[in-house]
Design a protein around this motif. Structure first.
Motif, PDB file in Angstrom:
ATOM      1  N   TYR A  71     -10.124  -7.740  47.478  1.00 58.12           N
ATOM      2  CA  TYR A  71      -9.989  -9.178  47.676  1.00 58.12           C
ATOM      3  C   TYR A  71     -11.162  -9.725  48.485  1.00 58.12           C
ATOM      4  N   PHE A  72     -11.544  -9.014  49.532  1.00 62.69           N
ATOM      5  CA  PHE A  72     -12.680  -9.413  50.357  1.00 62.69           C
ATOM      6  C   PHE A  72     -13.933  -9.542  49.492  1.00 62.69           C
ATOM      7  N   LEU A  73     -14.170  -8.553  48.623  1.00 64.01           N
ATOM      8  CA  LEU A  73     -15.342  -8.620  47.741  1.00 64.01           C
ATOM      9  C   LEU A  73     -15.225  -9.773  46.753  1.00 64.01           C
ATOM     10  N   SER A  74     -14.002 -10.089  46.333  1.00 63.87           N
ATOM     11  CA  SER A  74     -13.840 -11.238  45.427  1.00 63.87           C
ATOM     12  C   SER A  74     -14.227 -12.537  46.139  1.00 63.87           C
ATOM     13  N   LEU A  75     -13.971 -12.601  47.448  1.00 60.89           N
ATOM     14  CA  LEU A  75     -14.388 -13.782  48.213  1.00 60.89           C
ATOM     15  C   LEU A  75     -15.903 -13.881  48.322  1.00 60.89           C
ATOM     16  N   GLN A  76     -16.585 -12.760  48.138  1.00 66.29           N
ATOM     17  CA  GLN A  76     -18.053 -12.745  48.155  1.00 66.29           C
ATOM     18  C   GLN A  76     -18.627 -13.087  46.775  1.00 66.29           C
ATOM     19  N   ASN A 131     -14.024   4.509  54.722  1.00 68.98           N
ATOM     20  CA  ASN A 131     -14.837   4.244  55.911  1.00 68.98           C
ATOM     21  C   ASN A 131     -16.277   3.905  55.532  1.00 68.98           C
ATOM     22  N   GLN A 132     -16.798   4.577  54.513  1.00 71.97           N
ATOM     23  CA  GLN A 132     -18.129   4.225  54.011  1.00 71.97           C
ATOM     24  C   GLN A 132     -18.119   2.794  53.465  1.00 71.97           C
ATOM     25  N   LEU A 133     -17.055   2.460  52.748  1.00 71.45           N
ATOM     26  CA  LEU A 133     -16.912   1.111  52.203  1.00 71.45           C
ATOM     27  C   LEU A 133     -16.964   0.071  53.313  1.00 71.45           C
ATOM     28  N   LEU A 134     -16.233   0.304  54.385  1.00 69.04           N
ATOM     29  CA  LEU A 134     -16.242  -0.636  55.513  1.00 69.04           C
ATOM     30  C   LEU A 134     -17.654  -0.797  56.073  1.00 69.04           C
ATOM     31  N   HIS A 135     -18.369   0.314  56.164  1.00 66.94           N
ATOM     32  CA  HIS A 135     -19.741   0.273  56.667  1.00 66.94           C
ATOM     33  C   HIS A 135     -20.615  -0.619  55.775  1.00 66.94           C
ATOM     34  N   HIS A 138     -19.763  -4.258  56.026  1.00 66.74           N
ATOM     35  CA  HIS A 138     -20.317  -4.789  57.272  1.00 66.74           C
ATOM     36  C   HIS A 138     -21.821  -5.047  57.133  1.00 66.74           C
ATOM     37  N   GLU A 139     -22.508  -4.162  56.415  1.00 64.95           N
ATOM     38  CA  GLU A 139     -23.951  -4.310  56.187  1.00 64.95           C
ATOM     39  C   GLU A 139     -24.267  -5.319  55.078  1.00 64.95           C
ATOM     40  N   GLN A 140     -23.238  -5.836  54.436  1.00 64.09           N
ATOM     41  CA  GLN A 140     -23.351  -6.771  53.307  1.00 64.09           C
ATOM     42  C   GLN A 140     -24.137  -6.172  52.146  1.00 64.09           C
ATOM     43  N   ASP A 141     -23.997  -4.888  51.960  1.00 58.12           N
ATOM     44  CA  ASP A 141     -24.566  -4.188  50.801  1.00 58.12           C
ATOM     45  C   ASP A 141     -23.481  -4.186  49.729  1.00 58.12           C
ATOM     46  N   TRP A 142     -23.393  -5.303  49.029  1.00 56.99           N
ATOM     47  CA  TRP A 142     -22.273  -5.546  48.120  1.00 56.99           C
ATOM     48  C   TRP A 142     -22.251  -4.569  46.940  1.00 56.99           C
ATOM     49  N   GLN A 143     -23.399  -4.223  46.393  1.00 57.70           N
ATOM     50  CA  GLN A 143     -23.417  -3.326  45.234  1.00 57.70           C
ATOM     51  C   GLN A 143     -22.898  -1.938  45.611  1.00 57.70           C
ATOM     52  N   THR A 144     -23.324  -1.438  46.753  1.00 59.86           N
ATOM     53  CA  THR A 144     -22.827  -0.135  47.203  1.00 59.86           C
ATOM     54  C   THR A 144     -21.328  -0.220  47.489  1.00 59.86           C
ATOM     55  N   LEU A 146     -19.179  -2.204  46.039  1.00 66.25           N
ATOM     56  CA  LEU A 146     -18.492  -2.200  44.740  1.00 66.25           C
ATOM     57  C   LEU A 146     -18.392  -0.789  44.171  1.00 66.25           C
ATOM     58  N   ASN A 147     -19.474  -0.049  44.243  1.00 71.29           N
ATOM     59  CA  ASN A 147     -19.451   1.332  43.739  1.00 71.29           C
ATOM     60  C   ASN A 147     -18.436   2.174  44.495  1.00 71.29           C
ATOM     61  N   LEU A 148     -18.315   1.939  45.779  1.00 68.33           N
ATOM     62  CA  LEU A 148     -17.339   2.692  46.561  1.00 68.33           C
ATOM     63  C   LEU A 148     -15.912   2.295  46.207  1.00 68.33           C
ATOM     64  N   ILE A 149     -15.696   1.022  45.880  1.00 67.03           N
ATOM     65  CA  ILE A 149     -14.373   0.598  45.394  1.00 67.03           C
ATOM     66  C   ILE A 149     -14.018   1.390  44.136  1.00 67.03           C
ATOM     67  N   TYR A 150     -14.971   1.512  43.225  1.00 68.20           N
ATOM     68  CA  TYR A 150     -14.706   2.246  41.984  1.00 68.20           C
ATOM     69  C   TYR A 150     -14.423   3.717  42.274  1.00 68.20           C
ATOM     70  N   LYS A 151     -15.121   4.291  43.237  1.00 68.50           N
ATOM     71  CA  LYS A 151     -14.862   5.685  43.612  1.00 68.50           C
ATOM     72  C   LYS A 151     -13.465   5.832  44.204  1.00 68.50           C
ATOM     73  N   ILE A 152     -13.078   4.868  45.018  1.00 68.63           N
ATOM     74  CA  ILE A 152     -11.732   4.905  45.598  1.00 68.63           C
ATOM     75  C   ILE A 152     -10.684   4.831  44.490  1.00 68.63           C
ATOM     76  N   ARG A 153     -10.948   4.049  43.469  1.00 64.83           N
ATOM     77  CA  ARG A 153      -9.997   3.968  42.353  1.00 64.83           C
ATOM     78  C   ARG A 153      -9.832   5.330  41.678  1.00 64.83           C
TER      79      ARG A 153
END
Length: 172
Positions: A71-76, A131-135, A138-144, A146-153
């Motif tokens: 959801y946070f990424l959707s707001l971005q 935890n990597q996703l949160l990092h 925080h760094e606003q590295d949106w593409q990374t 997103l990739n971590l969201i897919y890995k979590i899935r």
């Protein structure tokens, strides 16, 4: 689109403060519970029911760390639900293949302790990726992120398979 963070008077950040979320959720539920509007006009009742449903949807979204991150990424501005769900990390994909083979082996051995240990290991991996996703958020590295969201899935689906096997073993 309603901003769930604003709805629950939360800062737009991750992780979500669960105590604040729960407190504001309970307040909103009391305020907009349909029973409080039993004598209201029909159109007001519909509006209150919609508001109550939105409150419940927002709470369910934000209380789950992964759906809150999506959801946070959707707001971005990212459409996480329909983005191409492709991971371009061959090492991760190979690891997933190996983990699925390992799960198949554990299932064939019918050893609940091995399955429980594997389950714990996968939870640790999922938490590590989170935890990597949160990092990266925080760094606003949106593409990374997103990739971590897919890995979590991927890891979530594997965990769901493990839990189904655990339930099956428990029933037997």
């Amino acid at each position: 689109m309603v901003n769930y963070f604003e709805l629950f008077q939360l800062p737009v950040q991750l992780p979500v403060d669960m105590a604040m979320l729960t407190t504001h959720y309970q307040q909103l539920q009391k305020q907009f519970h349909p029973d409080n509007f039993a004598s209201a006009k029909d159109n007001e009742k519909v509006s209150i029911m919609q508001k109550s449903a939105m409150i419940n949807d927002g709470y369910q979204t934000l209380k789950n760390s992964i759906s809150a991150a999506e959801y946070f990424l959707s707001l971005q501005g990212f459409d996480v639900a329909t983005e191409q769900n492709i991971i371009h990390d061959p090492d991760f994909l190979m690891e997933q293949f190996t983990l699925r083979e390992q799960l198949d082996d554990i299932e064939s051995q019918d050893n609940p302790e091995l399955l429980d240990d594997f389950h714990k290991e996968m939870i640790k991996r999922k938490n590590s990726v989170y935890n990597q996703l949160l990092h990266y958020i925080h760094e606003q590295d949106w593409q990374t992120a997103l990739n971590l969201i897919y890995k979590i899935r991927y890891l979530t689906r594997l965990l769901e398979q493990i839990e189904k096997l655990q339930e099956k073993q428990f029933v037997l």
